[in-house]
Design a protein around this motif. Structure first.
Motif, PDB file in Angstrom:
ATOM      1  N   GLN A 208       0.859  -1.174   0.000  1.00 53.98           N
ATOM      2  CA  GLN A 208       0.000   0.000   0.000  1.00 53.98           C
ATOM      3  C   GLN A 208       0.900   1.230   0.000  1.00 53.98           C
ATOM      4  O   GLN A 208       1.912   1.260   0.699  1.00 53.98           O
ATOM      5  CB  GLN A 208      -0.923   0.020   1.215  1.00 53.98           C
ATOM      6  CG  GLN A 208      -1.942  -1.121   1.223  1.00 53.98           C
ATOM      7  CD  GLN A 208      -1.375  -2.396   1.833  1.00 53.98           C
ATOM      8  OE1 GLN A 208      -0.797  -2.375   2.909  1.00 53.98           O
ATOM      9  NE2 GLN A 208      -1.544  -3.507   1.141  1.00 53.98           N
ATOM     10  N   ASP A 209       0.516   2.257  -0.736  1.00 55.97           N
ATOM     11  CA  ASP A 209       1.430   3.373  -0.963  1.00 55.97           C
ATOM     12  C   ASP A 209       0.947   4.720  -0.436  1.00 55.97           C
ATOM     13  O   ASP A 209       1.705   5.670  -0.418  1.00 55.97           O
ATOM     14  CB  ASP A 209       1.713   3.499  -2.460  1.00 55.97           C
ATOM     15  CG  ASP A 209       2.498   2.315  -2.996  1.00 55.97           C
ATOM     16  OD1 ASP A 209       3.733   2.336  -2.898  1.00 55.97           O
ATOM     17  OD2 ASP A 209       1.868   1.366  -3.483  1.00 55.97           O
ATOM     18  N   TYR A 210      -0.305   4.803  -0.036  1.00 59.95           N
ATOM     19  CA  TYR A 210      -0.789   6.051   0.550  1.00 59.95           C
ATOM     20  C   TYR A 210      -1.855   5.725   1.589  1.00 59.95           C
ATOM     21  O   TYR A 210      -2.505   4.678   1.539  1.00 59.95           O
ATOM     22  CB  TYR A 210      -1.326   7.004  -0.513  1.00 59.95           C
ATOM     23  CG  TYR A 210      -2.456   6.462  -1.363  1.00 59.95           C
ATOM     24  CD1 TYR A 210      -3.788   6.606  -0.980  1.00 59.95           C
ATOM     25  CD2 TYR A 210      -2.187   5.810  -2.557  1.00 59.95           C
ATOM     26  CE1 TYR A 210      -4.821   6.115  -1.762  1.00 59.95           C
ATOM     27  CE2 TYR A 210      -3.218   5.322  -3.355  1.00 59.95           C
ATOM     28  CZ  TYR A 210      -4.522   5.464  -2.955  1.00 59.95           C
ATOM     29  OH  TYR A 210      -5.545   4.968  -3.720  1.00 59.95           O
ATOM     30  N   PHE A 211      -2.008   6.654   2.540  1.00 60.01           N
ATOM     31  CA  PHE A 211      -2.881   6.436   3.689  1.00 60.01           C
ATOM     32  C   PHE A 211      -3.598   7.745   3.993  1.00 60.01           C
ATOM     33  O   PHE A 211      -2.983   8.726   4.397  1.00 60.01           O
ATOM     34  CB  PHE A 211      -2.066   5.984   4.898  1.00 60.01           C
ATOM     35  CG  PHE A 211      -1.155   4.828   4.587  1.00 60.01           C
ATOM     36  CD1 PHE A 211      -1.579   3.527   4.752  1.00 60.01           C
ATOM     37  CD2 PHE A 211       0.122   5.065   4.083  1.00 60.01           C
ATOM     38  CE1 PHE A 211      -0.753   2.461   4.437  1.00 60.01           C
ATOM     39  CE2 PHE A 211       0.956   3.997   3.765  1.00 60.01           C
ATOM     40  CZ  PHE A 211       0.519   2.701   3.934  1.00 60.01           C
ATOM     41  N   ILE A 212      -4.892   7.762   3.766  1.00 58.82           N
ATOM     42  CA  ILE A 212      -5.702   8.955   3.975  1.00 58.82           C
ATOM     43  C   ILE A 212      -6.802   8.585   4.967  1.00 58.82           C
ATOM     44  O   ILE A 212      -7.503   7.592   4.778  1.00 58.82           O
ATOM     45  CB  ILE A 212      -6.315   9.443   2.658  1.00 58.82           C
ATOM     46  CG1 ILE A 212      -5.210   9.718   1.622  1.00 58.82           C
ATOM     47  CG2 ILE A 212      -7.160  10.695   2.879  1.00 58.82           C
ATOM     48  CD1 ILE A 212      -5.728   9.996   0.228  1.00 58.82           C
ATOM     49  N   TYR A 213      -6.952   9.357   6.018  1.00 56.79           N
ATOM     50  CA  TYR A 213      -7.896   8.960   7.065  1.00 56.79           C
ATOM     51  C   TYR A 213      -8.505  10.178   7.730  1.00 56.79           C
ATOM     52  O   TYR A 213      -8.046  11.308   7.551  1.00 56.79           O
ATOM     53  CB  TYR A 213      -7.203   8.066   8.095  1.00 56.79           C
ATOM     54  CG  TYR A 213      -5.942   8.644   8.702  1.00 56.79           C
ATOM     55  CD1 TYR A 213      -5.974   9.344   9.892  1.00 56.79           C
ATOM     56  CD2 TYR A 213      -4.703   8.468   8.074  1.00 56.79           C
ATOM     57  CE1 TYR A 213      -4.816   9.872  10.457  1.00 56.79           C
ATOM     58  CE2 TYR A 213      -3.542   8.985   8.629  1.00 56.79           C
ATOM     59  CZ  TYR A 213      -3.606   9.690   9.808  1.00 56.79           C
ATOM     60  OH  TYR A 213      -2.468  10.211  10.351  1.00 56.79           O
ATOM     61  N   THR A 214      -9.554   9.935   8.482  1.00 56.38           N
ATOM     62  CA  THR A 214     -10.233  11.009   9.203  1.00 56.38           C
ATOM     63  C   THR A 214      -9.576  11.222  10.561  1.00 56.38           C
ATOM     64  O   THR A 214      -8.882  10.349  11.088  1.00 56.38           O
ATOM     65  CB  THR A 214     -11.724  10.665   9.394  1.00 56.38           C
ATOM     66  OG1 THR A 214     -11.830   9.330   9.916  1.00 56.38           O
ATOM     67  CG2 THR A 214     -12.472  10.746   8.081  1.00 56.38           C
ATOM     68  N   HIS A 215      -9.835  12.391  11.106  1.00 59.85           N
ATOM     69  CA  HIS A 215      -9.254  12.746  12.392  1.00 59.85           C
ATOM     70  C   HIS A 215      -9.668  11.742  13.468  1.00 59.85           C
ATOM     71  O   HIS A 215     -10.802  11.267  13.490  1.00 59.85           O
ATOM     72  CB  HIS A 215      -9.692  14.154  12.790  1.00 59.85           C
ATOM     73  CG  HIS A 215      -9.054  15.222  11.961  1.00 59.85           C
ATOM     74  ND1 HIS A 215      -8.172  16.141  12.470  1.00 59.85           N
ATOM     75  CD2 HIS A 215      -9.151  15.501  10.636  1.00 59.85           C
ATOM     76  CE1 HIS A 215      -7.771  16.958  11.507  1.00 59.85           C
ATOM     77  NE2 HIS A 215      -8.356  16.580  10.385  1.00 59.85           N
ATOM     78  N   GLN A 216      -8.727  11.422  14.346  1.00 63.00           N
ATOM     79  CA  GLN A 216      -8.923  10.539  15.498  1.00 63.00           C
ATOM     80  C   GLN A 216      -9.190   9.092  15.095  1.00 63.00           C
ATOM     81  O   GLN A 216      -9.637   8.292  15.916  1.00 63.00           O
ATOM     82  CB  GLN A 216     -10.055  11.059  16.401  1.00 63.00           C
ATOM     83  CG  GLN A 216      -9.763  12.448  16.962  1.00 63.00           C
ATOM     84  CD  GLN A 216     -10.847  12.962  17.872  1.00 63.00           C
ATOM     85  OE1 GLN A 216     -11.998  12.529  17.818  1.00 63.00           O
ATOM     86  NE2 GLN A 216     -10.486  13.900  18.742  1.00 63.00           N
ATOM     87  N   THR A 217      -8.900   8.751  13.857  1.00 61.55           N
ATOM     88  CA  THR A 217      -9.010   7.353  13.451  1.00 61.55           C
ATOM     89  C   THR A 217      -7.890   6.530  14.072  1.00 61.55           C
ATOM     90  O   THR A 217      -8.120   5.407  14.535  1.00 61.55           O
ATOM     91  CB  THR A 217      -8.958   7.237  11.909  1.00 61.55           C
ATOM     92  OG1 THR A 217     -10.165   7.784  11.366  1.00 61.55           O
ATOM     93  CG2 THR A 217      -8.829   5.790  11.462  1.00 61.55           C
ATOM     94  N   LEU A 218      -6.686   7.077  14.086  1.00 55.55           N
ATOM     95  CA  LEU A 218      -5.528   6.369  14.631  1.00 55.55           C
ATOM     96  C   LEU A 218      -5.227   6.847  16.046  1.00 55.55           C
ATOM     97  O   LEU A 218      -5.186   8.053  16.306  1.00 55.55           O
ATOM     98  CB  LEU A 218      -4.294   6.600  13.748  1.00 55.55           C
ATOM     99  CG  LEU A 218      -4.387   6.106  12.306  1.00 55.55           C
ATOM    100  CD1 LEU A 218      -3.099   6.429  11.550  1.00 55.55           C
ATOM    101  CD2 LEU A 218      -4.677   4.617  12.245  1.00 55.55           C
ATOM    102  N   ASN A 219      -5.021   5.909  16.944  1.00 57.55           N
ATOM    103  CA  ASN A 219      -4.579   6.209  18.304  1.00 57.55           C
ATOM    104  C   ASN A 219      -3.080   5.932  18.366  1.00 57.55           C
ATOM    105  O   ASN A 219      -2.648   4.801  18.543  1.00 57.55           O
ATOM    106  CB  ASN A 219      -5.329   5.350  19.318  1.00 57.55           C
ATOM    107  CG  ASN A 219      -4.884   5.614  20.739  1.00 57.55           C
ATOM    108  OD1 ASN A 219      -3.990   6.423  20.998  1.00 57.55           O
ATOM    109  ND2 ASN A 219      -5.506   4.921  21.688  1.00 57.55           N
TER     110      ASN A 219
END
Length: 208
Positions: A89-100
């Motif tokens: 996988q080459d890019y990572f786009i996410y919404t706020h507070q998705t990752l802890n």
């Protein structure tokens, strides 16, 4: 990334490998579609995708290219290429507070397995993963290091793999919950991903 989450009032944030070219129209239209039709029911989401490869030449001069010029170039190139392997996988786009970030292991960007670890983290924590490979067109600028530059010899090449030491770090996007597809007329639609059996045999794991 934590700084961006607290200081940038955006719908999405993320990062990509530095040798990628995004097709701007497909990127923006996909994010707008996800924001309007997916986020109301799935506020925490991770968007991941694969890329097409293009061998670069020192004679390539794109210094005068506009965004539309790059889009036309990408459209031309992907017609003669295939998407790269599913475990990359080459890019990572996410919404706020998705990752802890405090709950994540001490993995680093730029070494083997970081992409697979992020995918596995989302799967373990019931975060909706969208495979956008078929909707967002991305071109990898392949130089003399080739398409496996992340696997070249270095002292800390396997830093992430040594930390995780878990077979699930080899998960591929075939395990994503959703797939975003772009039809010939340019319209977008979500599909439940056709999840393939991604379990490796003992012999396959030893080889990997």
């Amino acid at each position: 990334m934590q700084y961006l989450e607290t200081r940038v009032p955006s719908t999405f944030l993320g990062y990509m490998n530095g040798d990628l070219l995004f097709h701007s129209v497909s990127l923006l239209s996909s994010l707008e579609f996800i924001a309007s039709s997916f986020l109301p029911d799935h506020p925490s989401v991770m968007i991941m995708g694969r890329r097409y490869n293009r061998d670069m030449s020192i004679e390539d001069d794109w210094s005068g290219f506009s965004a539309s010029d790059f889009d036309r170039l990408i459209e031309q190139e992907i017609g003669f290429s295939d998407l790269f392997i599913t475990v990359a996988q080459d890019y990572f786009i996410y919404t706020h507070q998705t990752l802890n970030f405090w709950a994540m292991q001490d993995v680093v960007i730029g070494r083997n397995g970081i992409d697979n670890y992020l995918l596995d983290y989302c799967l373990r924590n019931n975060i909706s993963v969208i495979d956008s490979s078929a909707a967002i067109f991305v071109l990898h600028q392949t130089d003399s290091d080739g398409n496996w530059a992340g696997s070249r010899d270095s002292l800390d090449r396997d830093w992430n793999l040594n930390i995780v030491q878990d077979s699930l770090v080899f998960d591929s996007l075939s395990q994503a919950s959703f797939q975003l597809n772009r039809h010939e007329d340019g319209s977008l639609a979500f599909h439940r991903h056709q999840q393939a059996d991604n379990v490796y045999s003992r012999e396959e794991m030893e080889f990997i």
